[in-house]
Scaffold this active site. Structure first.
Site, PDB file in Angstrom:
ATOM      1  N   ARG A 134      -6.851  18.029  -6.022  1.00 38.45           N
ATOM      2  CA  ARG A 134      -6.216  18.137  -4.694  1.00 38.45           C
ATOM      3  C   ARG A 134      -5.462  19.415  -4.806  1.00 38.45           C
ATOM      4  O   ARG A 134      -4.895  19.565  -3.699  1.00 38.45           O
ATOM      5  CB  ARG A 134      -5.239  16.980  -4.562  1.00 38.45           C
ATOM      6  CG  ARG A 134      -5.837  15.964  -3.633  1.00 38.45           C
ATOM      7  CD  ARG A 134      -4.725  14.674  -3.651  1.00 38.45           C
ATOM      8  NE  ARG A 134      -4.583  13.777  -2.615  1.00 38.45           N
ATOM      9  CZ  ARG A 134      -4.854  12.828  -2.440  1.00 38.45           C
ATOM     10  NH1 ARG A 134      -5.545  12.168  -3.254  1.00 38.45           N
ATOM     11  NH2 ARG A 134      -4.914  11.997  -1.340  1.00 38.45           N
TER      12      ARG A 134
ATOM     13  N   ARG B 234      -7.158   1.881  12.657  1.00 36.03           N
ATOM     14  CA  ARG B 234      -7.463   1.045  11.491  1.00 36.03           C
ATOM     15  C   ARG B 234      -6.086   0.080  11.286  1.00 36.03           C
ATOM     16  O   ARG B 234      -6.067  -1.121  11.034  1.00 36.03           O
ATOM     17  CB  ARG B 234      -7.678   1.825  10.410  1.00 36.03           C
ATOM     18  CG  ARG B 234      -8.290   1.069   9.216  1.00 36.03           C
ATOM     19  CD  ARG B 234      -8.622   1.865   8.228  1.00 36.03           C
ATOM     20  NE  ARG B 234      -7.449   2.350   7.415  1.00 36.03           N
ATOM     21  CZ  ARG B 234      -7.454   3.108   6.498  1.00 36.03           C
ATOM     22  NH1 ARG B 234      -8.532   3.876   6.283  1.00 36.03           N
ATOM     23  NH2 ARG B 234      -6.360   3.546   6.217  1.00 36.03           N
TER      24      ARG B 234
ATOM     25  N   ARG C 105      -0.826  -0.443   2.990  1.00 33.06           N
ATOM     26  CA  ARG C 105      -0.218   0.357   1.913  1.00 33.06           C
ATOM     27  C   ARG C 105       0.982   1.127   2.492  1.00 33.06           C
ATOM     28  O   ARG C 105       1.129   1.234   3.541  1.00 33.06           O
ATOM     29  CB  ARG C 105      -1.206   1.668   1.684  1.00 33.06           C
ATOM     30  CG  ARG C 105      -2.348   1.170   0.738  1.00 33.06           C
ATOM     31  CD  ARG C 105      -3.342   2.257   0.445  1.00 33.06           C
ATOM     32  NE  ARG C 105      -2.862   3.524   0.927  1.00 33.06           N
ATOM     33  CZ  ARG C 105      -3.793   4.717   0.356  1.00 33.06           C
ATOM     34  NH1 ARG C 105      -5.091   4.547   0.256  1.00 33.06           N
ATOM     35  NH2 ARG C 105      -3.318   5.905   0.306  1.00 33.06           N
TER      36      ARG C 105
ATOM     37  N   ARG D 211       0.548  13.573   5.003  1.00 33.27           N
ATOM     38  CA  ARG D 211      -0.487  13.703   4.190  1.00 33.27           C
ATOM     39  C   ARG D 211      -1.583  14.558   4.423  1.00 33.27           C
ATOM     40  O   ARG D 211      -2.213  15.395   3.669  1.00 33.27           O
ATOM     41  CB  ARG D 211      -1.177  12.314   3.820  1.00 33.27           C
ATOM     42  CG  ARG D 211      -0.115  11.250   2.977  1.00 33.27           C
ATOM     43  CD  ARG D 211      -0.677   9.970   3.029  1.00 33.27           C
ATOM     44  NE  ARG D 211      -1.853   9.484   2.333  1.00 33.27           N
ATOM     45  CZ  ARG D 211      -2.468   8.878   2.566  1.00 33.27           C
ATOM     46  NH1 ARG D 211      -2.372   7.407   3.371  1.00 33.27           N
ATOM     47  NH2 ARG D 211      -3.707   8.488   1.768  1.00 33.27           N
TER      48      ARG D 211
ATOM     49  N   LYS E  13     -13.563   8.808   2.057  1.00 34.05           N
ATOM     50  CA  LYS E  13     -13.994   9.038   0.663  1.00 34.05           C
ATOM     51  C   LYS E  13     -14.124   7.781  -0.200  1.00 34.05           C
ATOM     52  O   LYS E  13     -15.149   7.452  -1.053  1.00 34.05           O
ATOM     53  CB  LYS E  13     -12.842   9.919  -0.113  1.00 34.05           C
ATOM     54  CG  LYS E  13     -12.685  11.279   0.552  1.00 34.05           C
ATOM     55  CD  LYS E  13     -11.807  12.031  -0.428  1.00 34.05           C
ATOM     56  CE  LYS E  13     -10.511  11.716  -0.435  1.00 34.05           C
ATOM     57  NZ  LYS E  13      -9.666  11.540   0.964  1.00 34.05           N
TER      58      LYS E  13
HETATM   59  P1  AMP Z   1      -5.078   8.414  -1.975  1.00 35.50           P
HETATM   60  O1  AMP Z   1      -5.281   7.158  -2.365  1.00 35.50           O
HETATM   61  O2  AMP Z   1      -6.116   9.269  -2.707  1.00 35.50           O
HETATM   62  O3  AMP Z   1      -4.950   8.472  -0.263  1.00 35.50           O
HETATM   63  O4  AMP Z   1      -3.710   9.117  -2.715  1.00 35.50           O
HETATM   64  C1  AMP Z   1      -2.755   8.273  -2.326  1.00 35.50           C
HETATM   65  C2  AMP Z   1      -1.330   9.179  -2.672  1.00 35.50           C
HETATM   66  O5  AMP Z   1      -1.227   9.313  -4.157  1.00 35.50           O
HETATM   67  C3  AMP Z   1      -1.224  10.750  -2.268  1.00 35.50           C
HETATM   68  O6  AMP Z   1      -0.831  10.688  -1.028  1.00 35.50           O
HETATM   69  C4  AMP Z   1      -0.400  11.413  -3.135  1.00 35.50           C
HETATM   70  O7  AMP Z   1       0.782  11.075  -3.266  1.00 35.50           O
HETATM   71  C5  AMP Z   1      -0.934  10.514  -4.489  1.00 35.50           C
HETATM   72  N1  AMP Z   1      -2.215  11.404  -5.157  1.00 35.50           N
HETATM   73  C6  AMP Z   1      -3.338  10.710  -5.142  1.00 35.50           C
HETATM   74  N2  AMP Z   1      -4.308  11.621  -5.841  1.00 35.50           N
HETATM   75  C7  AMP Z   1      -3.403  12.899  -6.232  1.00 35.50           C
HETATM   76  C8  AMP Z   1      -3.709  14.019  -6.700  1.00 35.50           C
HETATM   77  N3  AMP Z   1      -4.901  14.452  -7.128  1.00 35.50           N
HETATM   78  N4  AMP Z   1      -2.506  14.998  -6.833  1.00 35.50           N
HETATM   79  C9  AMP Z   1      -1.485  14.588  -6.442  1.00 35.50           C
HETATM   80  N5  AMP Z   1      -1.102  13.380  -5.881  1.00 35.50           N
HETATM   81  C10 AMP Z   1      -2.176  12.599  -5.532  1.00 35.50           C
END
Ligand code: AMP
Length: 256
Positions: A88, A127, A139, A150, A13
């Site tokens: 999400r 990766r 991260r 996740r 994404k």
């Molecule tokens: P990402 O970088 O999009 O993979 O997000 C990293 C982490 O941020 C996720 O594993 C969640 O813990 C939190 N997070 C990001 N976006 C959301 C969302 N829309 N709703 C809930 N948690 C989120």
């Protein structure tokens, strides 16, 4: 143009969002980035979500929704945006619908990056290994255990959004396992031909206070048959689907 990129962690994404930013001049709104910034700055929100994020869970809907609501009001998001990692959950999607409706705007497309989960895990593990070998910072949620968590959160809470947006007639699915440039090309193909503009004010026909409702045949003729046809078809769409989603030419053909 207002887009959502939907897909599990590691589906690409972020990579595709950057390409769309460069091509269409949109802003990328990544809730993951915003939350990580809050954690780094140790804000009250950051302190609340730190542990949840480290475990690979989802942060509370109300926190994420209010962050996005504030962000899309910023001037740079007026022209259009790509939501990366939001919504999400179904309640987040419903909150987004309300936000957009309040502002008289609609989503142009929700791009689902469909991937094979096993291959994805392998891809992510590779990766991580490569980044470690290069000495690059990882991260805190970039490890296989948290990734499994996740992916589970995606399957249970985010995957239902596929049906949610299919119902709204805005879902476009592309194969996220293809090479990056091919995914980009597939997304380009799936996007509606023309970006939407914020709902215009009622069309006046010249007389003060007169609106499109009271449009005379002469004005209708000037606007052209095509536009009155389009107006009637979008009314029909709005009546059939309660959502603000637009039915586009490509939507009818590209829908999976
Ligand atoms: P990402 O970088 O999009 O993979 O997000 C990293 C982490 O941020 C996720 O594993 C969640 O813990 C939190 N997070 C990001 N976006 C959301 C969302 N829309 N709703 C809930 N948690 C989120």
């Amino acid at each position: 143009m207002r887009l959502i990129l939907l897909g599990p962690p590691g589906a690409g994404k972020g990579t595709q969002a950057l390409r769309l930013v460069a091509k269409y001049g949109l802003v990328q709104l990544s809730t993951g980035d915003m939350l990580r910034a809050a954690v780094k700055a140790a804000t009250p929100v950051g302190r609340k979500v730190k542990d949840i994020m480290e475990r690979g869970g989802l942060c509370p809907d109300d926190i994420v929704v209010s962050i996005v609501a504030e962000r899309i009001e910023q001037p740079d998001a007026r022209k259009g945006f790509i939501l990366d990692g939001f919504p999400r959950t179904v309640p987040q999607a419903a909150a987004l619908d309300r936000m957009l409706k309040k502002r008289g705007i609609a989503l142009d497309a929700v791009i689902e990056l469909r991937v094979d989960e096993d291959a994805l895990l392998q891809r992510i593990e590779n990766r991580i290994a490569e980044m470690k070998a290069r000495g690059e910072p990882l991260r805190s949620d970039d490890n296989p255990e948290v990734l499994r968590q996740r992916l589970l959160a995606y399957r249970q809470q985010t995957a239902p959004l596929v049906a949610y947006y299919r119902k709204q007639n805005v879902l476009r699915t592309v194969n996220g396992m293809a090479p990056i440039p091919d995914v980009t090309a597939a997304i380009d193909k799936a996007l509606p031909p023309e970006p939407s503009t914020p709902k215009s004010k009622p069309v006046r026909n010249g007389a003060k206070g007169a609106t499109a409702k009271a449009r005379t045949p002469r004005v209708a003729a000037r606007l052209g048959r095509k536009s009155s046809k389009r107006a009637s078809s979008s009314r029909k769409t709005a009546a059939t689907h309660k959502s603000p989603a637009r039915r586009s030419k490509s939507g009818e053909t590209a829908r999976p």
